[in-house]
Design an enzyme around this catalytic site. Structure first.
Site, PDB file in Angstrom:
ATOM      1  N   HIS A 508     -16.178 -74.780  30.125  1.00  0.00           N
ATOM      2  CA  HIS A 508     -17.449 -74.382  29.931  1.00  0.00           C
ATOM      3  C   HIS A 508     -17.813 -74.676  28.493  1.00  0.00           C
ATOM      4  CE1 HIS A 508     -20.604 -71.110  30.255  1.00  0.00           C
ATOM      5  NE2 HIS A 508     -20.489 -71.142  28.947  1.00  0.00           N
ATOM      6  N   GLU A 509     -16.879 -74.059  27.523  1.00  0.00           N
ATOM      7  CA  GLU A 509     -17.001 -74.203  26.093  1.00  0.00           C
ATOM      8  C   GLU A 509     -16.944 -75.737  25.614  1.00  0.00           C
ATOM      9  OE1 GLU A 509     -18.151 -71.699  24.733  1.00  0.00           O
ATOM     10  OE2 GLU A 509     -17.500 -70.341  25.843  1.00  0.00           O
ATOM     11  N   HIS A 512     -20.350 -77.076  25.859  1.00  0.00           N
ATOM     12  CA  HIS A 512     -21.368 -76.951  24.721  1.00  0.00           C
ATOM     13  C   HIS A 512     -20.881 -77.854  23.724  1.00  0.00           C
ATOM     14  CE1 HIS A 512     -23.265 -73.058  25.993  1.00  0.00           C
ATOM     15  NE2 HIS A 512     -22.223 -72.558  26.138  1.00  0.00           N
ATOM     16  N   HIS A 635     -22.654 -59.196  23.702  1.00  0.00           N
ATOM     17  CA  HIS A 635     -23.751 -60.308  23.736  1.00  0.00           C
ATOM     18  C   HIS A 635     -25.113 -60.005  23.234  1.00  0.00           C
ATOM     19  CE1 HIS A 635     -20.895 -62.684  26.116  1.00  0.00           C
ATOM     20  NE2 HIS A 635     -21.949 -63.918  25.936  1.00  0.00           N
ATOM     21  N   ILE A 636     -25.494 -58.572  23.666  1.00  0.00           N
ATOM     22  CA  ILE A 636     -26.826 -58.041  23.238  1.00  0.00           C
ATOM     23  C   ILE A 636     -26.904 -57.137  22.072  1.00  0.00           C
ATOM     24  CG2 ILE A 636     -27.586 -58.419  25.710  1.00  0.00           C
ATOM     25  CD1 ILE A 636     -27.679 -55.544  25.951  1.00  0.00           C
ATOM     26  N   PHE A 637     -25.718 -56.370  21.712  1.00  0.00           N
ATOM     27  CA  PHE A 637     -25.734 -55.675  20.562  1.00  0.00           C
ATOM     28  C   PHE A 637     -24.905 -56.016  19.450  1.00  0.00           C
ATOM     29  CE2 PHE A 637     -26.939 -52.627  24.092  1.00  0.00           C
ATOM     30  CZ  PHE A 637     -28.265 -52.211  23.612  1.00  0.00           C
ATOM     31  N   TYR A 642     -28.480 -63.120  22.351  1.00  0.00           N
ATOM     32  CA  TYR A 642     -28.915 -62.805  24.017  1.00  0.00           C
ATOM     33  C   TYR A 642     -29.544 -61.624  24.032  1.00  0.00           C
ATOM     34  CZ  TYR A 642     -25.728 -66.719  25.178  1.00  0.00           C
ATOM     35  OH  TYR A 642     -24.949 -68.020  25.807  1.00  0.00           O
TER      36      TYR A 642
END
Length: 718
Positions: A508-509, A512, A635-637, A642
């Site tokens: 996966h990485e 990228h 991821h979001i905080f 994201y």
């Protein structure tokens, strides 16, 4: 711009009094010496990681900031003097690319070390320089002279190519989001919000790291580790004796349990001690929700500030602000997508849980399954259905063999060669390695660092790719990437072997990294992953995961660490069948996180009420009342990328699965056709980067718009 300069000068003055234990004269003298020899300021070569110390950070960032601000002032003066001349790319954009690079290069190194070599000393200096970074970005975003020059360029220069036009449009939108269209008092408030958010998200990440690191249990009774694989027991006993002179015997203990993902995951799957699983599960889902590392209040403040920012910029909610720069522009479209997939996966997830409960009860479990039972009974059912054992499978996948096979796959598909060159660079940890990428003519295309192993005391959990240096024709730069994983390191004399999940993460990485490194866009602003809409950014990464279900790839990446034999074909057939096991539940959990993220950024209700409401619709087995998953939702905080964009994983997965079907449609055994399609994939998805819209890139590769059908098939839902 003058206010920015004053602010940075104030910070430099403030630096001289932050250490009460040194005389001012000594502190300033030290700063002068560090500045002269500061390895963070060297942009002529790859970083000198072995010589970088926390004491270098503040002098380097302040010096680089002052240099940038002076250059920006000269640049603005030049734009003013030439305002009556036609605006061209070489006059407006190229000078900005040149003058920004040194500061952001230095910042990238510091930010990277904060993630992989975290320490109290580094945290302190990072906190000091973070306001400088936020103010620099505000200066760039809020400069009316630069903003107007780009608007004039947009109106007058009809000779721009496609990537240049995309960079231009993105710059204008970014400047608008940075406050270029606001009044001065609004700009000041927006800058204050951005600085506070930067501090809060950094604090959030640190709290998650510290809460995870702070928990441990010492087990001394052999019954406590009953059922655990030898590798896990070896890891736990190594944890227990680290820093002591005690010998390590995985069968005698003691065994130290932590919340590190490798330790936690194995215990939840294998431990026959249900009370241990329950205690560990509670500790895991309540991390960073109390005591010194409490993220509860941080979540609410982050949400409030993001909403205020969105309102300042003219958006209804932060979700509307976030989506304005993505493929999916409308909040309603995101909800339609999530609900469509939820309705497809929910009934199947219900059936999966019911099947698991029946299986567990037939084997002596009484009552309904609790959250801490799921992984344990899933592992038992998985082994029964497929005769597969993850901890036995991993012995077929030593890291070295996996890397060799991965590089061969990339060579076959994309006509590149990857060679190790670790001796030519300095690294931040002895386990880090360095590789160079060449095309078929032997031309050096790019390079990457690989940091494969978990270091929970200093390294953030998870895995990521950081685009350290971006391709730029103007600056004569070739791409450099950081590929970061967190797999189990070698234990004793045994090499590091990889679970199927860890291999999937590496692929996966590396997907990228391939998109970053194989770009052909000559402009830094749109080369590699730069300027790709965020909900398409995970396409290239998730695409690569599919190759684990290709027999030729499995042959190349497997070789038992003792016998050197490849994985038996019978085991591979079991893997093919097992790929759909509990897949609907897996999708539903990701949809739960995506829906939670979207609702947290569209609703003003307290986060625990939002979590309860979303869980009621998107989970089959409901979370515990004390479940505080938002408190570790980094991821979001813990970052902004994201936030109101977690759905991007599923949206990009739709693109990835559809793209991979271009290969399966001709048959994975048909290698000549596979390689031909691989070239087309490289020349579109990996090559065009952010210089072409992802919708158009997909059409160039597939010849049509994307469809969710392949995604549903990959989950066994159609």
């Amino acid at each position: 711009m003058q206010q920015c300069v004053q602010h940075v000068i104030f910070l430099i003055m403030w630096k001289s009094i932050v250490s009460p234990y040194k005389s001012k004269q000594f502190h300033l003298a030290e700063a002068c010496v560090v500045s002269e020899l500061n390895p963070l300021l060297d942009t002529s070569s790859l970083p000198h990681f072995s010589t970088i110390m926390p004491t270098h950070v503040v002098p380097a960032i302040t010096e680089a900031a002052i240099d940038l601000l002076k250059a920006l002032k000269d640049y603005e003066m030049h734009l003013n003097k030439t305002r009556n001349l036609p605006r061209t790319w070489s006059i407006v954009e190229e000078p900005l690319e040149v003058l920004q690079f040194p500061f952001f290069h230095t910042w990238q190194i510091v930010n990277h070390l904060q993630n992989v070599k975290n320490s109290p000393e580094l945290r302190r200096v990072f906190q000091q320089v973070q306001p400088i970074f936020v103010n620099i970005t505000s200066c760039l975003d809020q400069s009316l002279i630069i903003y107007n020059a780009f608007k004039e360029l947009n109106k007058t220069d009809r000779n721009l190519d496609g990537p240049q036009q995309r960079i231009l449009q993105s710059f204008l939108l970014s400047a608008h989001h940075g406050g270029a269209d606001l009044q001065p008092h609004q700009q000041a408030r927006l800058s204050a919000i951005n600085l506070r958010l930067a501090n809060l998200t950094t604090k959030f990440r640190n709290n998650v790291l510290d809460a995870t690191k702070n928990f441990s249990m010492l087990l001394t009774d052999e019954e406590s580790v009953k059922g655990l694989p030898e590798l896990t027991r070896s890891l736990l006993v190594t944890n227990a004796v680290t820093g002591t002179n005690q010998s390590t015997n995985p069968n005698e203990g003691p065994w130290k349990v932590t919340l590190d993902s490798q330790c936690y995951g194995s215990i939840m799957k294998h431990s026959e001690n249900r009370l241990l699983r329950e205690e560990l599960f509670h500790a895991h889902v309540t991390r960073a929700s109390s005591g010194d590392f409490n993220n509860k209040d941080l979540i609410e403040e982050i949400r409030q500030l993001r909403q205020e920012k969105a309102t300042l910029l003219g958006y209804k909610t932060y979700a509307h602000l976030s989506l304005s720069s993505k493929m999916v522009h409308k909040v309603e479209t995101v909800w339609d997508f999530l609900n469509f997939l939820r309705n497809k996966s929910y009934p199947a997830a219900q059936a999966e849980l019911k099947s698991l409960e029946n299986f567990a009860q037939q084997r002596g479990h009484s009552g309904l399954l609790e959250n801490w039972d799921i992984a344990f009974w899933m592992e038992k059912q998985y082994e029964t259905l497929f005769s597969l054992n993850d901890d036995e499978l991993r012995y077929y996948f030593p890291l070295e063999t996996v890397l060799s096979g991965l590089f061969k796959l990339c060579s076959d598909l994309f006509e590149i060669t990857i060679r190790e060159a670790s001796a030519s660079v300095e690294v931040w940890d002895p386990a880090v390695r360095f590789f160079k990428v060449y095309d078929k003519q032997g031309f050096h295309l790019a390079s990457f660092y690989l940091d494969p192993f978990s270091r929970p005391e200093e390294k953030n959990s998870g895995a990521w790719m950081q685009d350290f240096i971006t391709r730029s024709q103007h600056l004569h730069h070739t791409p450099v990437a950081f590929v970061i994983c967190n797999q189990i390191p070698p234990v004793g004399l045994s090499p590091s072997t990889m679970s199927f999940g860890e291999i999937s993460t590496l692929f996966h990485e590396f997907g990228h990294a391939l998109q970053h490194m194989l770009t052909t866009v000559p402009y830094a602003g749109a080369s590699g992953i730069n300027n790709i809409e965020w909900d398409a950014i995970e396409m290239a990464s998730q695409f690569m995961e599919n190759w684990l279900f290709d027999w030729d790839t499995i042959i190349d990446i497997s070789g038992h660490y003792v016998t050197k034999k490849s994985l038996p074909h019978s085991k591979f057939q079991e893997i093919l069948q097992a790929q759909y096991y509990f897949k609907a539940s897996s999708m539903l959990y990701q949809l739960y996180l995506a829906a939670l993220d979207m609702e947290l950024h569209t609703s003003l209700d307290p986060w625990d009420e939002v979590r309860e409401r979303v869980a009621a619709k998107y989970t089959v087995l409901k979370p515990l009342v004390e479940d505080c998953i938002p408190c570790t939702f980094s991821h979001i905080f813990g970052e902004n990328a994201y936030a109101a964009g977690y759905y991007s994983y599923k949206w990009a997965e739709m693109l990835a699965q559809d793209a991979f079907e271009a290969f399966t449609e001709v048959g994975l055994h048909n290698r000549s056709m596979i390689y031909k399609i691989g070239r087309r994939y490289r020349n579109t998805v990996l090559s065009l980067g952010g210089g072409t819209s992802p919708q158009e890139v997909f059409r160039l590769f597939r010849g049509r718009n994307p469809s969710p059908a392949a995604l549903l098939r990959s989950y066994g839902l159609q």
